[in-house]
Design a protein around this motif. Structure first.
Motif, PDB file in Angstrom:
ATOM      1  N   ALA A 186       0.826  -1.212   0.000  1.00 14.45           N
ATOM      2  CA  ALA A 186       0.000   0.000   0.000  1.00 14.45           C
ATOM      3  C   ALA A 186       0.857   1.258   0.000  1.00 14.45           C
ATOM      4  O   ALA A 186       0.617   2.196  -0.767  1.00 14.45           O
ATOM      5  CB  ALA A 186      -0.938  -0.006   1.207  1.00 14.45           C
ATOM      6  N   VAL A 187       1.859   1.308   0.872  1.00 13.64           N
ATOM      7  CA  VAL A 187       2.685   2.513   0.968  1.00 13.64           C
ATOM      8  C   VAL A 187       3.540   2.689  -0.283  1.00 13.64           C
ATOM      9  O   VAL A 187       3.707   3.813  -0.776  1.00 13.64           O
ATOM     10  CB  VAL A 187       3.552   2.480   2.247  1.00 13.64           C
ATOM     11  CG1 VAL A 187       4.525   3.653   2.279  1.00 13.64           C
ATOM     12  CG2 VAL A 187       2.663   2.495   3.487  1.00 13.64           C
ATOM     13  N   HIS A 188       4.069   1.605  -0.818  1.00 10.82           N
ATOM     14  CA  HIS A 188       4.878   1.699  -2.032  1.00 10.82           C
ATOM     15  C   HIS A 188       4.042   2.258  -3.177  1.00 10.82           C
ATOM     16  O   HIS A 188       4.462   3.181  -3.883  1.00 10.82           O
ATOM     17  CB  HIS A 188       5.449   0.327  -2.393  1.00 10.82           C
ATOM     18  CG  HIS A 188       6.479   0.371  -3.475  1.00 10.82           C
ATOM     19  ND1 HIS A 188       6.177   0.140  -4.799  1.00 10.82           N
ATOM     20  CD2 HIS A 188       7.804   0.650  -3.435  1.00 10.82           C
ATOM     21  CE1 HIS A 188       7.277   0.259  -5.520  1.00 10.82           C
ATOM     22  NE2 HIS A 188       8.282   0.565  -4.726  1.00 10.82           N
ATOM     23  N   ALA A 189       2.836   1.710  -3.356  1.00 11.55           N
ATOM     24  CA  ALA A 189       1.949   2.216  -4.412  1.00 11.55           C
ATOM     25  C   ALA A 189       1.573   3.667  -4.152  1.00 11.55           C
ATOM     26  O   ALA A 189       1.527   4.487  -5.076  1.00 11.55           O
ATOM     27  CB  ALA A 189       0.698   1.346  -4.504  1.00 11.55           C
ATOM     28  N   GLY A 190       1.304   4.008  -2.892  1.00  7.90           N
ATOM     29  CA  GLY A 190       0.957   5.391  -2.558  1.00  7.90           C
ATOM     30  C   GLY A 190       2.095   6.352  -2.809  1.00  7.90           C
ATOM     31  O   GLY A 190       1.895   7.470  -3.283  1.00  7.90           O
ATOM     32  N   ALA A 191       3.322   5.936  -2.509  1.00 10.30           N
ATOM     33  CA  ALA A 191       4.483   6.788  -2.733  1.00 10.30           C
ATOM     34  C   ALA A 191       4.718   7.013  -4.223  1.00 10.30           C
ATOM     35  O   ALA A 191       5.001   8.135  -4.658  1.00 10.30           O
ATOM     36  CB  ALA A 191       5.720   6.176  -2.082  1.00 10.30           C
ATOM     37  N   LEU A 192       4.580   5.958  -5.019  1.00  5.80           N
ATOM     38  CA  LEU A 192       4.733   6.114  -6.464  1.00  5.80           C
ATOM     39  C   LEU A 192       3.635   7.005  -7.030  1.00  5.80           C
ATOM     40  O   LEU A 192       3.883   7.829  -7.914  1.00  5.80           O
ATOM     41  CB  LEU A 192       4.718   4.743  -7.145  1.00  5.80           C
ATOM     42  CG  LEU A 192       5.906   3.821  -6.835  1.00  5.80           C
ATOM     43  CD1 LEU A 192       5.745   2.508  -7.568  1.00  5.80           C
ATOM     44  CD2 LEU A 192       7.229   4.482  -7.177  1.00  5.80           C
ATOM     45  N   GLY A 193       2.425   6.862  -6.501  1.00  7.35           N
ATOM     46  CA  GLY A 193       1.326   7.720  -6.928  1.00  7.35           C
ATOM     47  C   GLY A 193       1.585   9.171  -6.573  1.00  7.35           C
ATOM     48  O   GLY A 193       1.289  10.082  -7.359  1.00  7.35           O
ATOM     49  N   TYR A 194       2.164   9.393  -5.400  1.00  9.63           N
ATOM     50  CA  TYR A 194       2.487  10.760  -4.984  1.00  9.63           C
ATOM     51  C   TYR A 194       3.554  11.343  -5.903  1.00  9.63           C
ATOM     52  O   TYR A 194       3.490  12.516  -6.289  1.00  9.63           O
ATOM     53  CB  TYR A 194       2.966  10.761  -3.532  1.00  9.63           C
ATOM     54  CG  TYR A 194       3.171  12.147  -2.968  1.00  9.63           C
ATOM     55  CD1 TYR A 194       2.096  12.887  -2.502  1.00  9.63           C
ATOM     56  CD2 TYR A 194       4.436  12.721  -2.913  1.00  9.63           C
ATOM     57  CE1 TYR A 194       2.269  14.168  -1.995  1.00  9.63           C
ATOM     58  CE2 TYR A 194       4.618  13.996  -2.412  1.00  9.63           C
ATOM     59  CZ  TYR A 194       3.533  14.715  -1.953  1.00  9.63           C
ATOM     60  OH  TYR A 194       3.718  15.979  -1.454  1.00  9.63           O
ATOM     61  N   THR A 195       4.537  10.525  -6.288  1.00 13.29           N
ATOM     62  CA  THR A 195       5.570  10.980  -7.221  1.00 13.29           C
ATOM     63  C   THR A 195       4.943  11.400  -8.544  1.00 13.29           C
ATOM     64  O   THR A 195       5.306  12.431  -9.116  1.00 13.29           O
ATOM     65  CB  THR A 195       6.602   9.862  -7.471  1.00 13.29           C
ATOM     66  OG1 THR A 195       7.224   9.514  -6.231  1.00 13.29           O
ATOM     67  CG2 THR A 195       7.665  10.295  -8.458  1.00 13.29           C
ATOM     68  N   ASN A 196       3.983  10.630  -9.005  1.00  8.74           N
ATOM     69  CA  ASN A 196       3.301  10.968 -10.272  1.00  8.74           C
ATOM     70  C   ASN A 196       2.564  12.298 -10.158  1.00  8.74           C
ATOM     71  O   ASN A 196       2.520  13.085 -11.109  1.00  8.74           O
ATOM     72  CB  ASN A 196       2.324   9.861 -10.664  1.00  8.74           C
ATOM     73  CG  ASN A 196       3.042   8.592 -11.100  1.00  8.74           C
ATOM     74  OD1 ASN A 196       4.199   8.643 -11.521  1.00  8.74           O
ATOM     75  ND2 ASN A 196       2.371   7.461 -10.996  1.00  8.74           N
ATOM     76  N   VAL A 197       1.968  12.556  -8.982  1.00  5.59           N
ATOM     77  CA  VAL A 197       1.272  13.824  -8.767  1.00  5.59           C
ATOM     78  C   VAL A 197       2.261  14.977  -8.860  1.00  5.59           C
ATOM     79  O   VAL A 197       2.011  16.000  -9.513  1.00  5.59           O
ATOM     80  CB  VAL A 197       0.558  13.820  -7.407  1.00  5.59           C
ATOM     81  CG1 VAL A 197       0.064  15.237  -7.046  1.00  5.59           C
ATOM     82  CG2 VAL A 197      -0.615  12.852  -7.405  1.00  5.59           C
ATOM     83  N   LEU A 198       3.422  14.817  -8.204  1.00  2.00           N
ATOM     84  CA  LEU A 198       4.431  15.882  -8.223  1.00  2.00           C
ATOM     85  C   LEU A 198       4.950  16.108  -9.645  1.00  2.00           C
ATOM     86  O   LEU A 198       5.150  17.261 -10.058  1.00  2.00           O
ATOM     87  CB  LEU A 198       5.591  15.517  -7.302  1.00  2.00           C
ATOM     88  CG  LEU A 198       5.300  15.462  -5.807  1.00  2.00           C
ATOM     89  CD1 LEU A 198       6.556  15.082  -5.050  1.00  2.00           C
ATOM     90  CD2 LEU A 198       4.754  16.780  -5.310  1.00  2.00           C
ATOM     91  N   GLU A 199       5.192  15.036 -10.363  1.00  5.99           N
ATOM     92  CA  GLU A 199       5.734  15.158 -11.713  1.00  5.99           C
ATOM     93  C   GLU A 199       4.721  15.734 -12.698  1.00  5.99           C
ATOM     94  O   GLU A 199       5.099  16.296 -13.727  1.00  5.99           O
ATOM     95  CB  GLU A 199       6.233  13.799 -12.211  1.00  5.99           C
ATOM     96  CG  GLU A 199       7.480  13.328 -11.452  1.00  5.99           C
ATOM     97  CD  GLU A 199       7.922  11.946 -11.872  1.00  5.99           C
ATOM     98  OE1 GLU A 199       7.130  11.242 -12.566  1.00  5.99           O
ATOM     99  OE2 GLU A 199       9.038  11.545 -11.496  1.00  5.99           O
ATOM    100  N   GLY A 200       3.434  15.611 -12.373  1.00  9.83           N
ATOM    101  CA  GLY A 200       2.394  16.111 -13.259  1.00  9.83           C
ATOM    102  C   GLY A 200       2.072  17.568 -13.061  1.00  9.83           C
ATOM    103  O   GLY A 200       1.210  18.128 -13.730  1.00  9.83           O
ATOM    104  N   ARG A 201       2.758  18.236 -12.124  1.00 14.80           N
ATOM    105  CA  ARG A 201       2.476  19.647 -11.850  1.00 14.80           C
ATOM    106  C   ARG A 201       3.103  20.547 -12.871  1.00 14.80           C
ATOM    107  O   ARG A 201       4.124  20.314 -13.390  1.00 14.80           O
ATOM    108  CB  ARG A 201       3.003  20.020 -10.471  1.00 14.80           C
ATOM    109  CG  ARG A 201       2.367  19.166  -9.401  1.00 14.80           C
ATOM    110  CD  ARG A 201       3.075  19.360  -8.105  1.00 14.80           C
ATOM    111  NE  ARG A 201       2.135  19.949  -7.212  1.00 14.80           N
ATOM    112  CZ  ARG A 201       2.449  20.654  -6.157  1.00 14.80           C
ATOM    113  NH1 ARG A 201       3.684  20.896  -5.881  1.00 14.80           N
ATOM    114  NH2 ARG A 201       1.540  21.152  -5.372  1.00 14.80           N
TER     115      ARG A 201
END
Length: 201
Positions: A186-201
């Protein structure tokens, strides 16, 4: 349940868990009262556990492993090492200065774990250690050099029926290994998802 939450923290019986999203510049000085109000607004009564996060609960990640169920909200605005030098300034705790060119992204890692067997008090404490170790492993593997953030919270809920309480919840015990795998996923997927959010800004 065992929890480090603002409301219902410690070890004891509880009927519900609430992980509530608040504004990034949250300024209420009575978070336990606020959580009690939010719980009542959602029809939750009796003893419960309440956590706050400025991370988006719409990005809650859920993972299961052989009966263990995990929900995690992962925000990593300020990745933090647990053992920081004395006197080091931590932006998570410092006054927030908003930069209009870079919108502020809040961060907290809140983890809720449900285990379908009874756990002894010692096993509940052991489970919190296992959750924390699996969280840190997941963050490092996702590319975040940290142990979490300064405001992370955890809640482990175990059933009160179904036989004798399990005495262990370390990462090589039957239930601890399941907790570790589910939290890690769960945390690994959440961290990768958070990275995608940052990169999409």
């Amino acid at each position: 349940m065992i929890s480090s939450a603002l409301l219902g923290g410690g070890i004891g019986p509880a009927r519900w868990v609430l992980n509530a999203q608040v504004a990034g510049v949250y300024s209420r000085m009575d978070p336990a009262v606020h959580l009690t109000e939010l719980a009542a607004a959602h029809g939750l009564d009796g003893p419960g556990v309440g956590m706050l996060t400025a991370a988006s609960v719409s990005r809650t990640v859920r993972r299961d492993d052989n009966g263990v169920r995990v929900s995690a909200t992962v925000g990593l605005r300020v990745p933090t090492w647990a053992a920081a030098p004395e006197g080091a300034v931590d932006p998570e705790l410092a006054p927030i200065r908003l930069d209009e060119s870079r919108p502020w992204t809040p961060g907290t890692v809140n983890i809720v774990v449900a285990v379908p067997v009874p756990l002894s008090d010692a096993a509940l404490v052991n489970a919190v250690i296992t959750v924390t170790e699996a969280k840190t492993q997941a963050l490092l593997e996702a590319g975040y050099p940290c142990t979490g953030t300064a405001s992370d919270a955890v809640c482990v809920a175990a059933t009160t029926g179904g036989g004798a309480a399990e005495p262990f919840a370390g990462p090589r015990s039957e239930w601890g290994s399941r907790i570790a795998r589910a939290v890690h996923a769960a945390v690994h997927a959440g961290a990768l998802g958070y990275t995608n959010v940052l990169e999409g800004r």
